[in-house]
Design a protein around this motif. Structure first.
Motif, short mmCIF file in Angstrom:
data_model
loop_
_atom_site.label_atom_id
_atom_site.label_comp_id
_atom_site.label_asym_id
_atom_site.label_seq_id
_atom_site.Cartn_x
_atom_site.Cartn_y
_atom_site.Cartn_z
N LEU A 116 34.55 21.45 50.43
CA LEU A 116 33.49 20.55 49.96
C LEU A 116 33.59 20.32 48.46
N ILE A 117 33.90 21.39 47.73
CA ILE A 117 34.02 21.28 46.27
C ILE A 117 35.22 20.39 45.91
N TYR A 118 36.34 20.62 46.59
CA TYR A 118 37.56 19.84 46.32
C TYR A 118 37.30 18.35 46.57
N ASP A 119 36.63 18.05 47.68
CA ASP A 119 36.40 16.65 48.03
C ASP A 119 35.28 16.01 47.21
N GLY A 120 34.30 16.83 46.82
CA GLY A 120 33.12 16.28 46.16
C GLY A 120 33.18 16.22 44.65
N PHE A 121 34.02 17.06 44.04
CA PHE A 121 34.09 17.11 42.57
C PHE A 121 35.55 16.96 42.14
N PRO A 122 36.09 15.76 42.18
CA PRO A 122 37.52 15.54 41.93
C PRO A 122 37.97 15.88 40.52
N HIS A 123 37.04 16.05 39.58
CA HIS A 123 37.43 16.37 38.20
C HIS A 123 37.25 17.85 37.87
N LEU A 124 36.91 18.65 38.88
CA LEU A 124 36.73 20.09 38.68
C LEU A 124 37.94 20.84 39.23
N GLN A 125 38.57 21.63 38.37
CA GLN A 125 39.66 22.50 38.82
C GLN A 125 39.08 23.85 39.21
N VAL A 126 39.51 24.37 40.36
CA VAL A 126 39.05 25.68 40.84
C VAL A 126 40.26 26.58 41.02
N ILE A 127 40.23 27.73 40.37
CA ILE A 127 41.26 28.75 40.55
C ILE A 127 40.55 30.03 40.99
N PHE A 128 41.05 30.66 42.04
CA PHE A 128 40.37 31.85 42.54
C PHE A 128 41.38 32.93 42.90
N THR A 129 40.92 34.17 42.97
CA THR A 129 41.76 35.27 43.42
C THR A 129 41.23 35.77 44.76
N SER A 130 42.13 36.40 45.52
CA SER A 130 41.72 36.99 46.79
C SER A 130 42.58 38.20 47.09
N SER A 131 42.12 38.99 48.03
CA SER A 131 42.92 40.09 48.54
C SER A 131 44.19 39.54 49.16
N SER A 132 45.28 40.27 49.05
CA SER A 132 46.54 39.85 49.67
C SER A 132 46.42 39.84 51.19
N ALA A 133 45.39 40.54 51.72
CA ALA A 133 45.21 40.58 53.17
C ALA A 133 44.68 39.27 53.74
N GLN A 226 42.91 55.72 46.32
CA GLN A 226 41.66 54.97 46.27
C GLN A 226 41.90 53.49 46.57
N ILE A 227 42.98 52.94 46.01
CA ILE A 227 43.33 51.54 46.27
C ILE A 227 43.60 51.33 47.76
N LEU A 228 44.40 52.20 48.34
CA LEU A 228 44.73 52.09 49.76
C LEU A 228 43.47 52.15 50.62
N ASN A 229 42.60 53.10 50.32
CA ASN A 229 41.36 53.23 51.09
C ASN A 229 40.48 52.00 50.96
N THR A 230 40.40 51.44 49.75
CA THR A 230 39.57 50.26 49.53
C THR A 230 40.14 49.06 50.29
N VAL A 231 41.46 48.90 50.26
CA VAL A 231 42.09 47.80 51.00
C VAL A 231 41.79 47.93 52.49
N LEU A 232 41.93 49.14 53.01
CA LEU A 232 41.74 49.36 54.45
C LEU A 232 40.27 49.27 54.84
N GLU A 233 39.40 49.91 54.09
CA GLU A 233 37.99 50.02 54.47
C GLU A 233 37.17 48.79 54.09
N SER A 234 37.60 48.08 53.04
CA SER A 234 36.82 46.94 52.56
C SER A 234 37.53 45.62 52.85
N ASP A 235 38.72 45.44 52.29
CA ASP A 235 39.40 44.15 52.39
C ASP A 235 39.76 43.79 53.83
N LEU A 236 40.46 44.72 54.52
CA LEU A 236 40.85 44.42 55.89
C LEU A 236 39.64 44.29 56.81
#
Length: 407
Positions: A116-133, A226-236
């Motif tokens: 909706l943002i891409y189609d509705g606001f053609p002059h706004l650039q959006v860059i985002f991060t996400s989990s690799s999962a 801790q990273i592994l546990n967070t990826v498994l318990e939260s991200d996945l």
């Protein structure tokens, strides 16, 4: 009820606090490779590799050029009562032309609202991060024609040297190091402030993540767990909708694999041992690879189906080996590192009947120690040895550490 102006002021103040602490003089390899002309760009990567810092560094440069940018994290309290679309609409009304969103996988309906943002606001650039999962193309809305995706990997050995102020070098190509395994290593070693081989051993044990230069070495394995546990318990759990029982089974599977990596799987026996179906095991393996916890090695490098059995299974990087085992096998460390650096630099890598790896369907690579000879690859065309404990190469022998300069 807060006014729109108060909301914007709070978000900008939060952003400014983050910007005061951002590293401005050292940047990851992807910074100069960002597809900055894309209107919608997603950056995936394992936790701890520097995605948030990359966004903030990009914002610093954008603000200096006069761009009106805003950084938010999907965990911000603003999203308790408002949507990403609400924020984009508000920011555009204040003249904003850049919106940066960290950890978008923690926001429900992210793909629909980005569309909706891409189609509705053609002059706004959006860059985002996400989990690799997260499969960014498989959201509820079809973003495939709108979205560009890049991956931020862990540190290469070259970046590790730069981050720690030991030496700053340009990346090299596989063609360059295989064509002359003597010239490039000699040039690098002559510029270094310390011997290369001890530095390389440190990198293999604890240098894959940028936080390695901020923590005491003995604390790094704990941070990795801790990273592994967070990826498994939260991200996945968030991405795949897994229950606590699913996560426990995935942890058990990872535990079995980590005991004997590189793991040559017998899927039927593994399924029987874990009381799971064969398809379930294969899906879990694919999830762990997507999450950048495992590297699955197949005989073919193209057209791999989700349910095809891998020839071997490795942990994604050598630092994970040290988190699971106090003294991992040196042979496993070498192979894990080589596979990681080759894939991170964009090469297709499969298993080889002669040699350890086949690269881009054309190069065969055998990995070993200083005394490794050509016996296993003597009758193979375009074959090379990747040799550990070797500073400078010769002939078809390439120093193992040099593959860490590919990106």
């Amino acid at each position: 009820m807060k006014s729109n102006q108060n909301i914007v002021e709070e978000l900008v103040n939060y952003q400014n606090i983050l910007l005061t602490n951002v590293k401005k003089h050292w940047r990851r390899y992807l910074f100069t490779e960002l597809h900055a002309d894309e209107r919608l760009l997603g950056i995936k990567g394992l936790r701890g590799v520097g995605k948030t810092t990359l966004l903030l560094q990009y914002l610093v440069g954008a603000l200096e050029k006069g761009t009106k940018g805003l950084f938010v994290t999907a965990e911000h309290p603003y999203f308790y009562q408002h949507s990403i679309f609400d924020l984009a609409s508000l920011w555009v009304s204040y003249g904003g032309d850049l919106l940066l969103i960290d950890e978008i996988h923690k926001y429900p309906n992210w793909s629909r609202e980005l569309k909706l943002i891409y189609d509705g606001f053609p002059h706004l650039q959006v860059i985002f991060t996400s989990s690799s999962a997260l499969d960014l193309y498989q959201g509820e809305a079809d973003l495939s024609r709108r979205l560009d995706v890049q991956v931020l990997h862990g540190l290469s050995f070259r970046e590790y040297l730069s981050l720690n102020g030991i030496g700053h070098f340009e990346s090299v190509t596989l063609e360059e190091i295989s064509a002359d395994p003597q010239k490039i290593p000699s040039e690098i070693i002559n510029q270094l402030k310390s011997p290369i081989l001890p530095l390389f051993k440190n990198y293999l044990a604890s240098g894959y993540f940028p936080f390695s230069n901020e923590l005491k070495k003995e604390r790094i394995p704990q941070r990795l767990i801790q990273i592994l546990n967070t990826v498994l318990e939260s991200d996945l759990s968030m991405v795949e909708g897994y229950s606590a029982a699913n996560v426990t089974k995935i942890k058990n599977l990872l535990g079995v694999i980590s005991e004997t990596v590189p793991f040559e799987p017998n899927i039927s026996k593994l399924a029987e041992r874990m009381h799971l179906g064969r398809n379930t095991i294969n899906i879990y393996l694919k999830n762990l690879e997507d999450a950048k916890i495992l590297n699955l090695l197949f005989e073919r490098v193209k057209g791999i189906s989700q349910l095809q059995k891998p020839a071997k299974i490795y942990l994604e990087n050598s630092n994970f080996l040290y988190a699971f085992q106090q003294n991992p096998s040196i042979g496993t460390i070498r192979e894990t590192y080589i596979l990681n650096q080759l894939r991170n630099s964009g090469h297709l890598v499969g298993s080889s009947k002669k040699g350890d790896f086949k690269i881009d369907e054309s190069i065969v690579l055998e990995v070993g120690g200083r005394n490794k000879d050509y016996t296993q690859i003597k009758e193979v065309d375009n074959a090379y040895l990747a040799v550990d404990d070797l500073e400078i190469g010769f002939g078809n022998k390439i120093p193992l550490w040099l593959f860490g300069f590919l990106y």
